[in-house]
Enzyme design. Structure first.
Site, PDB file in Angstrom:
ATOM      1  N   ASP A  72     -58.271 -51.892  42.147  1.00  0.00           N
ATOM      2  CA  ASP A  72     -59.469 -51.730  42.972  1.00  0.00           C
ATOM      3  C   ASP A  72     -59.811 -50.255  43.069  1.00  0.00           C
ATOM      4  O   ASP A  72     -58.949 -49.427  43.399  1.00  0.00           O
ATOM      5  CB  ASP A  72     -59.217 -52.311  44.374  1.00  0.00           C
ATOM      6  CG  ASP A  72     -60.489 -52.393  45.197  1.00  0.00           C
ATOM      7  OD1 ASP A  72     -61.099 -53.472  45.234  1.00  0.00           O
ATOM      8  OD2 ASP A  72     -60.871 -51.376  45.815  1.00  0.00           O
ATOM      9  N   ASN A 110     -70.872 -45.176  45.987  1.00  0.00           N
ATOM     10  CA  ASN A 110     -72.223 -45.729  45.933  1.00  0.00           C
ATOM     11  C   ASN A 110     -73.153 -45.049  46.925  1.00  0.00           C
ATOM     12  O   ASN A 110     -74.305 -44.727  46.610  1.00  0.00           O
ATOM     13  CB  ASN A 110     -72.181 -47.236  46.230  1.00  0.00           C
ATOM     14  CG  ASN A 110     -71.992 -48.073  44.984  1.00  0.00           C
ATOM     15  OD1 ASN A 110     -72.359 -47.666  43.892  1.00  0.00           O
ATOM     16  ND2 ASN A 110     -71.413 -49.238  45.149  1.00  0.00           N
ATOM     17  N   HIS A 157     -76.258 -46.470  43.399  1.00  0.00           N
ATOM     18  CA  HIS A 157     -75.656 -47.631  42.737  1.00  0.00           C
ATOM     19  C   HIS A 157     -75.613 -47.479  41.213  1.00  0.00           C
ATOM     20  O   HIS A 157     -74.761 -48.077  40.558  1.00  0.00           O
ATOM     21  CB  HIS A 157     -76.427 -48.896  43.120  1.00  0.00           C
ATOM     22  CG  HIS A 157     -76.214 -49.288  44.552  1.00  0.00           C
ATOM     23  ND1 HIS A 157     -75.079 -49.939  44.973  1.00  0.00           N
ATOM     24  CD2 HIS A 157     -76.980 -49.105  45.651  1.00  0.00           C
ATOM     25  CE1 HIS A 157     -75.154 -50.151  46.286  1.00  0.00           C
ATOM     26  NE2 HIS A 157     -76.290 -49.648  46.713  1.00  0.00           N
ATOM     27  N   ASP A 199     -72.378 -48.291  39.129  1.00  0.00           N
ATOM     28  CA  ASP A 199     -72.323 -49.186  37.966  1.00  0.00           C
ATOM     29  C   ASP A 199     -71.668 -48.488  36.772  1.00  0.00           C
ATOM     30  O   ASP A 199     -70.872 -49.089  36.042  1.00  0.00           O
ATOM     31  CB  ASP A 199     -73.719 -49.652  37.578  1.00  0.00           C
ATOM     32  CG  ASP A 199     -74.275 -50.691  38.536  1.00  0.00           C
ATOM     33  OD1 ASP A 199     -73.483 -51.253  39.317  1.00  0.00           O
ATOM     34  OD2 ASP A 199     -75.497 -50.937  38.515  1.00  0.00           O
ATOM     35  N   GLU A 209     -65.614 -54.195  42.974  1.00  0.00           N
ATOM     36  CA  GLU A 209     -64.904 -53.145  42.238  1.00  0.00           C
ATOM     37  C   GLU A 209     -63.462 -53.539  41.961  1.00  0.00           C
ATOM     38  O   GLU A 209     -62.628 -52.681  41.689  1.00  0.00           O
ATOM     39  CB  GLU A 209     -64.949 -51.834  43.034  1.00  0.00           C
ATOM     40  CG  GLU A 209     -64.195 -51.852  44.347  1.00  0.00           C
ATOM     41  CD  GLU A 209     -65.011 -52.366  45.530  1.00  0.00           C
ATOM     42  OE1 GLU A 209     -64.630 -52.044  46.671  1.00  0.00           O
ATOM     43  OE2 GLU A 209     -66.010 -53.067  45.310  1.00  0.00           O
TER      44      GLU A 209
END
Length: 204
Positions: A20, A28, A33, A37, A63
């Site tokens: 994670d 973010n 974002h 990504d 994530e």
């Protein structure tokens, strides 16, 4: 049958690792974002390049990623994860992304009788790694899982959400359609949607 069922049926030992990204929401929030990504795509690529031909890597949702190492010992899996962490640092140095790290929870297949049980223990290791500050791997056992999920109500709530998402773990080791991060997404074929019908969309 899924690969996880086949591994148990053949008595083939394996190691499951939950990964994670640390403080991904902050990434973010601070950079947008689109950067988030790209961070997921980069990490997915690092994982793909770090596994053997018979290993499995897939995105569990958000994530969070899962890796399965058949016939691997916990000791060797720790070395494998150390290589992932090193590869991630090098990939970030060569990119324009802001730096980020990842935490890992490691569990051997002998801690449970099915994928759900092993996942629960690996998740306990991941949560412990996060609690210790992140950017590290924690090997978990059933005792640690019992302690973590018994003593901390927020963690119990998180586990309940994860259990609901992966109630059909028969499909956890069957990579299907790639997601936006470039890693296979789990398909939740048994999960009812809000209208009561089965949800066959890729898990996010």
């Amino acid at each position: 049958e899924t690969q996880i069922g086949e591994l148990f049926e053949r008595d083939t030992p394996f190691v499951m690792v939950l990964a994670d990204l640390d403080r991904f929401k902050l990434l973010n929030d601070n950079y947008g974002h689109e950067v988030g990504d790209r961070a997921l795509q980069l990490f997915a690529g690092v994982l793909r390049d770090s596994v053997r031909a018979n290993d499995v890597v897939a995105r569990l949702g958000g994530e969070e990623f899962v890796l399965v190492y058949p016939t691997m010992s916990v000791e060797i899996s720790i070395e494998a994860i150390d290589r992932v962490r090193t590869a991630l640092a090098r990939a970030l140095e060569a990119s324009t992304l802001p730096p980020f790290t990842c935490s890992f929870g490691i569990a051997h297949s002998t801690v449970g009788h099915d994928g759900d049980a092993v996942l629960r223990v690996a998740d306990a290791g991941l949560l412990q790694a996060k609690d210790l500050g992140g950017d590290q791997a924690v090997v978990a056992d059933a005792e640690l899982a019992a302690t973590i999920f018994a003593d901390d109500a927020p963690l119990r709530a998180r586990r309940a959400e994860c259990d609901a998402m992966v109630c059909a773990m028969s499909i956890i080791f069957s990579p299907c359609v790639p997601d936006r991060a470039g890693a296979p997404a789990f398909r939740r074929s048994c999960l009812p949607d809000r209208a009561g019908s089965a949800d066959t969309s890729p898990a996010r």
